[in-house]
Design an enzyme around this catalytic site. Structure first.
Site, short mmCIF file in Angstrom:
data_model
loop_
_atom_site.label_atom_id
_atom_site.label_comp_id
_atom_site.label_asym_id
_atom_site.label_seq_id
_atom_site.Cartn_x
_atom_site.Cartn_y
_atom_site.Cartn_z
N ARG A 61 2.06 -54.39 51.90
CA ARG A 61 1.21 -54.02 50.76
C ARG A 61 1.25 -52.51 50.51
O ARG A 61 1.30 -52.05 49.36
CB ARG A 61 -0.22 -54.47 51.04
CG ARG A 61 -1.20 -54.20 49.91
CD ARG A 61 -2.52 -54.93 50.13
NE ARG A 61 -3.48 -54.63 49.08
CZ ARG A 61 -4.61 -53.95 49.27
NH1 ARG A 61 -4.93 -53.51 50.47
NH2 ARG A 61 -5.43 -53.74 48.27
N HIS A 65 2.31 -50.65 46.99
CA HIS A 65 1.39 -49.74 46.32
C HIS A 65 1.99 -48.34 46.20
O HIS A 65 1.66 -47.60 45.26
CB HIS A 65 0.05 -49.69 47.06
CG HIS A 65 -0.80 -50.89 46.78
ND1 HIS A 65 -2.17 -50.81 46.62
CD2 HIS A 65 -0.50 -52.20 46.62
CE1 HIS A 65 -2.67 -52.02 46.38
NE2 HIS A 65 -1.66 -52.88 46.37
N ASN A 93 -6.81 -48.91 46.70
CA ASN A 93 -6.18 -48.61 47.99
C ASN A 93 -7.17 -48.40 49.14
O ASN A 93 -6.75 -48.14 50.27
CB ASN A 93 -5.30 -47.36 47.87
CG ASN A 93 -4.04 -47.62 47.09
OD1 ASN A 93 -3.61 -48.76 46.95
ND2 ASN A 93 -3.43 -46.56 46.58
N HIS A 190 2.38 -62.24 48.76
CA HIS A 190 1.01 -62.71 48.94
C HIS A 190 0.92 -63.83 49.97
O HIS A 190 -0.18 -64.31 50.26
CB HIS A 190 0.43 -63.19 47.61
CG HIS A 190 0.10 -62.09 46.66
ND1 HIS A 190 -0.28 -62.32 45.34
CD2 HIS A 190 0.09 -60.75 46.82
CE1 HIS A 190 -0.51 -61.15 44.75
NE2 HIS A 190 -0.29 -60.19 45.62
#
Length: 318
Positions: A61, A65, A93, A190
């Site tokens: 993740r 990001h 975040n 995911h």
């Protein structure tokens, strides 16, 4: 399982959506200057994952990001300073963690090859290793990224939100040179991790004027989510795993979408457009097809660049 993709032996050139500079990346970039970098980073991730099973999802993740703001330039690793709030302190975040894994890997890399390997490359390698540690595919990571010097919390609003519809998702990905195929393949990340209630509460409380719950959710699944995430007196840090096998990298995510058991509106949105729906069905049916597509899309996404230096410390600019 290793994916030996022919094009990895050549230089990969991707035009960043965030910079007019075209940067060349190569899988053998550090063969002479830091030949052990892959193994050093892999060991750091493996050690951390053995002590904390949430580490792989966190690193994957974190890489997403990072790449979606200014390209894969490790700007997500920079600390806030003075009046400037850095990306890691932006609302999307706040729940990022496991930064220490990158710090530890960087320290060991610096001991072996000082001033050579960027934090951005370490993060890209760590994301790959996170997938491998979770039982997913292995691949050669193109290297040669530079670290950015700018990190702004306000820019995290550019990240695709879990409430996005298919048009918003398509726009977000296309701005970064990523296709609908990439959107569906990368959404497969995911399959790892955990989500707090805030990311899917829009689907289980006050969905719209006629439905309290998103009607695309399977009723039994929606009931379990409402029980976990009540609208009042919700337990702190309450939430749900992304799928029942949330520490294993597999194609269960796509099967859950088809069953009405996905968490995010953005997950369900993949069924609202014929091409993305067909890809969801394809990946739900064939794990091999998903893994091949995921590797290709990860290489493509992680080749969006935009940095200027090789940081000595991943948390501060030189």
């Amino acid at each position: 399982m290793a994916f030996n993709l022919a094009f990895l032996s050549s230089v990969l050139i991707i035009l960043s959506a965030f910079s007019p500079v075209i940067t060349a990346l190569s899988s053998n970039y550090y063969d002479k200057s830091c030949p052990n970098v892959d193994q050093i980073v892999s060991n750091a991730v493996k050690k951390a994952a053995a002590n904390d099973r949430t580490v792989p999802a966190a690193l994957l993740r974190m890489h997403f990001h990072d790449c979606f703001i200014r390209g894969c330039d490790a700007s997500v690793l920079l600390n806030s300073k003075g009046s400037n709030q850095a990306e890691k302190d932006g609302p999307p975040n706040i729940s990022l963690h496991a930064f220490y894994v990158i710090d530890n890997a960087k320290k060991q890399v610096e001991a072996s090859c000082p001033g050579v390997v960027s934090c951005a490359d370490i993060l890209a390698l760590a994301a790959r290793d996170a997938v491998v540690q979770s039982g997913g595919p292995n691949w050669d990571v193109p290297k040669g990224r530079k670290d950015g010097r700018t990190s702004k919390a306000t820019e995290t609003r550019q990240l695709p939100a879990p409430t996005f519809n298919i048009s918003q998702l398509q726009q977000s990905f296309s701005q970064r040179g990523l296709s609908l195929n990439d959107l569906v393949a990368l959404s497969g990340g995911h399959t790892l991790g955990f989500s707090h209630c805030s990311s899917f509460q829009n689907r289980i409380h006050n969905f719209n004027a006629t439905h309290d719950v998103d009607p695309s959710l399977r009723p039994s699944f929606a009931a379990s989510l409402k029980n976990t995430c009540p609208i009042n007196n919700r337990p702190k840090n309450a939430g749900a795993t992304m799928d029942p096998s949330s520490t294993t990298f597999d194609n269960a995510y796509y099967k859950l979408i088809l069953q009405g058991k996905s968490l995010f509106s953005s997950d369900q949105a993949l069924l609202s457009f014929p091409k993305t729906k067909n890809l969801v069905t394809k990946f739900a049916t064939s794990k091999e097809a998903f893994l091949d597509a995921f590797v290709n899309s990860m290489i493509k996404m992680s080749s969006i660049t935009g940095g200027q230096e090789v940081r000595k410390d991943c948390r501060i600019v030189n």
